[in-house]
Design a protein around this motif. Sequence first.
Motif, PDB file in Angstrom:
ATOM      1  N   ALA A  29      -3.441  27.807 -30.192  1.00  0.00           N
ATOM      2  CA  ALA A  29      -4.899  27.765 -29.996  1.00  0.00           C
ATOM      3  C   ALA A  29      -5.582  28.740 -30.948  1.00  0.00           C
ATOM      4  CB  ALA A  29      -5.247  28.097 -28.548  1.00  0.00           C
ATOM      5  N   TRP A  30      -4.937  29.881 -31.146  1.00  0.00           N
ATOM      6  CA  TRP A  30      -5.476  30.865 -32.101  1.00  0.00           C
ATOM      7  C   TRP A  30      -5.477  30.281 -33.512  1.00  0.00           C
ATOM      8  CZ3 TRP A  30      -2.104  33.674 -35.649  1.00  0.00           C
ATOM      9  CH2 TRP A  30      -2.775  34.647 -36.416  1.00  0.00           C
ATOM     10  N   LYS A  31      -4.367  29.616 -33.864  1.00  0.00           N
ATOM     11  CA  LYS A  31      -4.303  29.059 -35.215  1.00  0.00           C
ATOM     12  C   LYS A  31      -5.332  27.948 -35.400  1.00  0.00           C
ATOM     13  CE  LYS A  31      -0.297  29.530 -37.567  1.00  0.00           C
ATOM     14  NZ  LYS A  31      -0.708  28.421 -38.416  1.00  0.00           N
TER      15      LYS A  31
ATOM     16  N   LYS B 168       9.856  16.046 -41.142  1.00  0.00           N
ATOM     17  CA  LYS B 168       8.548  16.608 -40.778  1.00  0.00           C
ATOM     18  C   LYS B 168       7.519  15.498 -40.566  1.00  0.00           C
ATOM     19  CE  LYS B 168       8.762  20.998 -43.289  1.00  0.00           C
ATOM     20  NZ  LYS B 168       8.142  21.794 -44.364  1.00  0.00           N
ATOM     21  N   GLU B 169       7.577  14.528 -41.451  1.00  0.00           N
ATOM     22  CA  GLU B 169       6.601  13.453 -41.366  1.00  0.00           C
ATOM     23  C   GLU B 169       6.778  12.660 -40.072  1.00  0.00           C
ATOM     24  OE1 GLU B 169       6.866  10.758 -44.627  1.00  0.00           O
ATOM     25  OE2 GLU B 169       5.231   9.508 -43.856  1.00  0.00           O
ATOM     26  N   ILE B 170       8.023  12.393 -39.734  1.00  0.00           N
ATOM     27  CA  ILE B 170       8.297  11.659 -38.496  1.00  0.00           C
ATOM     28  C   ILE B 170       7.787  12.477 -37.304  1.00  0.00           C
ATOM     29  CG2 ILE B 170      10.134  10.804 -36.977  1.00  0.00           C
ATOM     30  CD1 ILE B 170       9.862   9.109 -39.461  1.00  0.00           C
ATOM     31  N   ALA B 171       8.026  13.760 -37.350  1.00  0.00           N
ATOM     32  CA  ALA B 171       7.604  14.622 -36.242  1.00  0.00           C
ATOM     33  C   ALA B 171       6.084  14.689 -36.151  1.00  0.00           C
ATOM     34  CB  ALA B 171       8.185  16.023 -36.407  1.00  0.00           C
ATOM     35  N   ARG B 172       5.446  14.798 -37.293  1.00  0.00           N
ATOM     36  CA  ARG B 172       3.981  14.845 -37.313  1.00  0.00           C
ATOM     37  C   ARG B 172       3.411  13.550 -36.739  1.00  0.00           C
ATOM     38  NH1 ARG B 172       3.820  15.694 -42.782  1.00  0.00           N
ATOM     39  NH2 ARG B 172       4.620  17.822 -42.853  1.00  0.00           N
ATOM     40  N   ASN B 173       3.988  12.440 -37.180  1.00  0.00           N
ATOM     41  CA  ASN B 173       3.502  11.151 -36.692  1.00  0.00           C
ATOM     42  C   ASN B 173       3.739  10.981 -35.199  1.00  0.00           C
ATOM     43  OD1 ASN B 173       2.708  10.510 -39.256  1.00  0.00           O
ATOM     44  ND2 ASN B 173       4.508   9.276 -39.742  1.00  0.00           N
ATOM     45  N   ALA B 174       4.741  11.663 -34.692  1.00  0.00           N
ATOM     46  CA  ALA B 174       5.029  11.564 -33.261  1.00  0.00           C
ATOM     47  C   ALA B 174       4.048  12.386 -32.435  1.00  0.00           C
ATOM     48  CB  ALA B 174       6.455  12.037 -32.994  1.00  0.00           C
ATOM     49  N   GLY B 175       3.262  13.185 -33.107  1.00  0.00           N
ATOM     50  CA  GLY B 175       2.262  13.960 -32.373  1.00  0.00           C
ATOM     51  C   GLY B 175       2.627  15.426 -32.175  1.00  0.00           C
ATOM     52  N   TYR B 176       3.629  15.884 -32.862  1.00  0.00           N
ATOM     53  CA  TYR B 176       3.961  17.305 -32.746  1.00  0.00           C
ATOM     54  C   TYR B 176       2.940  18.110 -33.549  1.00  0.00           C
ATOM     55  CZ  TYR B 176       8.578  16.161 -30.828  1.00  0.00           C
ATOM     56  OH  TYR B 176       9.600  15.721 -30.040  1.00  0.00           O
ATOM     57  N   GLU B 177       2.434  19.108 -32.930  1.00  0.00           N
ATOM     58  CA  GLU B 177       1.455  19.966 -33.606  1.00  0.00           C
ATOM     59  C   GLU B 177       2.153  21.058 -34.405  1.00  0.00           C
ATOM     60  OE1 GLU B 177      -1.229  21.808 -30.863  1.00  0.00           O
ATOM     61  OE2 GLU B 177      -2.155  23.076 -32.410  1.00  0.00           O
ATOM     62  N   ALA B 178       3.315  21.482 -33.933  1.00  0.00           N
ATOM     63  CA  ALA B 178       3.990  22.583 -34.613  1.00  0.00           C
ATOM     64  C   ALA B 178       5.507  22.382 -34.597  1.00  0.00           C
ATOM     65  CB  ALA B 178       3.641  23.905 -33.936  1.00  0.00           C
ATOM     66  N   MET B 179       6.155  22.852 -35.671  1.00  0.00           N
ATOM     67  CA  MET B 179       7.613  22.760 -35.782  1.00  0.00           C
ATOM     68  C   MET B 179       8.172  24.156 -36.053  1.00  0.00           C
ATOM     69  SD  MET B 179       7.692  19.396 -38.171  1.00  0.00           S
ATOM     70  CE  MET B 179       6.090  18.574 -38.156  1.00  0.00           C
TER      71      MET B 179
ATOM     72  N   PRO C 202       7.009  37.141 -39.553  1.00  0.00           N
ATOM     73  CA  PRO C 202       5.764  37.297 -38.798  1.00  0.00           C
ATOM     74  C   PRO C 202       4.862  36.085 -39.047  1.00  0.00           C
ATOM     75  CG  PRO C 202       6.300  39.308 -39.983  1.00  0.00           C
ATOM     76  CD  PRO C 202       7.230  38.246 -40.496  1.00  0.00           C
ATOM     77  N   ILE C 203       4.322  35.557 -37.990  1.00  0.00           N
ATOM     78  CA  ILE C 203       3.443  34.392 -38.111  1.00  0.00           C
ATOM     79  C   ILE C 203       2.016  34.880 -38.255  1.00  0.00           C
ATOM     80  CG2 ILE C 203       2.607  32.298 -36.986  1.00  0.00           C
ATOM     81  CD1 ILE C 203       5.633  32.330 -37.778  1.00  0.00           C
ATOM     82  N   THR C 204       1.359  34.368 -39.274  1.00  0.00           N
ATOM     83  CA  THR C 204      -0.017  34.762 -39.531  1.00  0.00           C
ATOM     84  C   THR C 204      -0.932  33.558 -39.331  1.00  0.00           C
ATOM     85  OG1 THR C 204       0.036  34.165 -41.866  1.00  0.00           O
ATOM     86  CG2 THR C 204       0.802  36.384 -41.276  1.00  0.00           C
TER      87      THR C 204
ATOM     88  N   SER D 297       0.038  30.709 -41.594  1.00  0.00           N
ATOM     89  CA  SER D 297       1.416  30.188 -41.643  1.00  0.00           C
ATOM     90  C   SER D 297       1.379  28.690 -41.349  1.00  0.00           C
ATOM     91  CB  SER D 297       2.280  30.860 -40.570  1.00  0.00           C
ATOM     92  OG  SER D 297       2.427  32.235 -40.827  1.00  0.00           O
ATOM     93  N   PRO D 298       2.063  27.896 -42.192  1.00  0.00           N
ATOM     94  CA  PRO D 298       2.024  26.445 -41.962  1.00  0.00           C
ATOM     95  C   PRO D 298       2.664  26.070 -40.627  1.00  0.00           C
ATOM     96  CG  PRO D 298       3.393  26.993 -43.875  1.00  0.00           C
ATOM     97  CD  PRO D 298       2.805  28.272 -43.383  1.00  0.00           C
ATOM     98  N   ASN D 299       1.981  25.223 -39.886  1.00  0.00           N
ATOM     99  CA  ASN D 299       2.469  24.864 -38.555  1.00  0.00           C
ATOM    100  C   ASN D 299       3.740  24.025 -38.570  1.00  0.00           C
ATOM    101  OD1 ASN D 299       0.531  26.248 -37.187  1.00  0.00           O
ATOM    102  ND2 ASN D 299      -0.382  24.467 -36.197  1.00  0.00           N
ATOM    103  N   ASP D 300       4.103  23.482 -39.723  1.00  0.00           N
ATOM    104  CA  ASP D 300       5.315  22.664 -39.709  1.00  0.00           C
ATOM    105  C   ASP D 300       6.565  23.473 -40.074  1.00  0.00           C
ATOM    106  OD1 ASP D 300       5.028  23.035 -42.416  1.00  0.00           O
ATOM    107  OD2 ASP D 300       4.752  20.920 -42.908  1.00  0.00           O
TER     108      ASP D 300
END
Length: 438
Positions: free
Chosen positions: A117-119, A264-275, A282-284, A287-290
């Motif tokens: 939610a922050w990201k 990644k593409e399959i996961a994104r298409n499946a509706g995953y917001e983050a991998m 450290p996550i900033t 930082s890319p969500n995938d």
Amino acid sequence: MTIRLAILPLLLALNFSMCKRNPSPTASSEPATSSPTPAEATAGGSPGPGVAGAASAPKITKPVVDQTAQTLIFCYHRLVDKIRYPGTEITPAAFEAEMKQLKDAGITVISLQDLLAWKRGEKNIPPRCAVITFDDGWKSQYEVAWPIMKKFGYPFTMFIYTEGVRGGSLGGGEAITWEQLADMRDNGVDIQAHTATHQDLREGHNIMLAAPGGKRTKTKLTGPQYEEWLQKEVVGCKQLLEQRLGIKVNCFAVPFGSYNEHVKEIARNAGYEAMFTVYGQPITFTSPNDSLGRYAIEANKPKVFVDAVKMIGTSSAGATAVAEVGATNLSTQPADGDTVRTALPLIKANLSGVGAIEPGSVQMRVSGLGVVPVSYDPKTGTVSYQVTQKLRENSCTVIVSAKSEGKKVEAHWTFGIDATAAGAPVAAPAKPAPTPKK
Ligand SMILES: [Zn+2]
């Protein structure tokens, strides 16, 4: 055109770790729960109280988010008294000690959903945070880790591979059960996906397939057969978790961190917001969500935890929360989105709507120039700078920051420059940047 007013607090760092697990049998259970505990409430809350208050006058149209926060994401597996597999196990005592160290270090444990939610810019988090995740679904996560997490009031996430749940083709006696997962769900624990059978997801790699009789055969899949298998691992796992538990699954932990662009593409298409991978960092905010890296904490590498905590323990604390404020609140010149016909524009913004500004704290950055010497008139709240070196790009971004009531406030906007007219200094140096006010 909107101008972003940012209030800058502090930041944190989060890290993600990874998890690994053998494709073997059993997952055990015992998660810890996360859930909206006090910690979370504080951490994730929406437009932080401090923030909202800080922004005084301007109308904030989006929550103020501290973009300098950082988060460590940790990944744990089994909790056992007697370590036999130091690569994926940790003793309950060592685990509890680490949870305490986070607290002692002033690192706030937040939920994975609050991190996301922050990201998205929807919720603020404290400057230095951690997210705790448990992989694979071991019984000890339910029986041992969860009570410890409750004791600290920490939220957490379980990454489950569905065939590893008790009763599945890979779910042995140490595996968590669906009933235990439902219990965790009911108590606010976040449950997310970790494939169906926990294998390398890349095409052409060796995998084990369960044959009809329960026998497992080693094989390599390619082409349509691979795609069909990949769908089951990535999409089927999510669907099964959502259907069995009546939840929404938006996160995907990649087994061994082994994936590629296609996965990644399959996961994104499946509706995953983050991998999530297991390459801790450290996550900033950016930082890319995938590919969010988690630190896998194992009994044989205690230093991983210590080093991770040091990473954000020493990071600078000045942060920047950013809130969108209606452009009219700053009445900038040139206005956000406008195009000027000179490469030497006069840049102005009115900060009077922001609240009491500490005069010496006003700073302006101009793309291509860096920090410029501005003049600030406390009476009108106007900050201005007459550009004296031609701007070379066809657009220019300005960032104005200042301190107001102890908080940092920041505004960004961008205007265009019409190159054809950019030769002559049309804009009269109305106000040659006088005193550099900082
Ligand atoms: Zn795993």
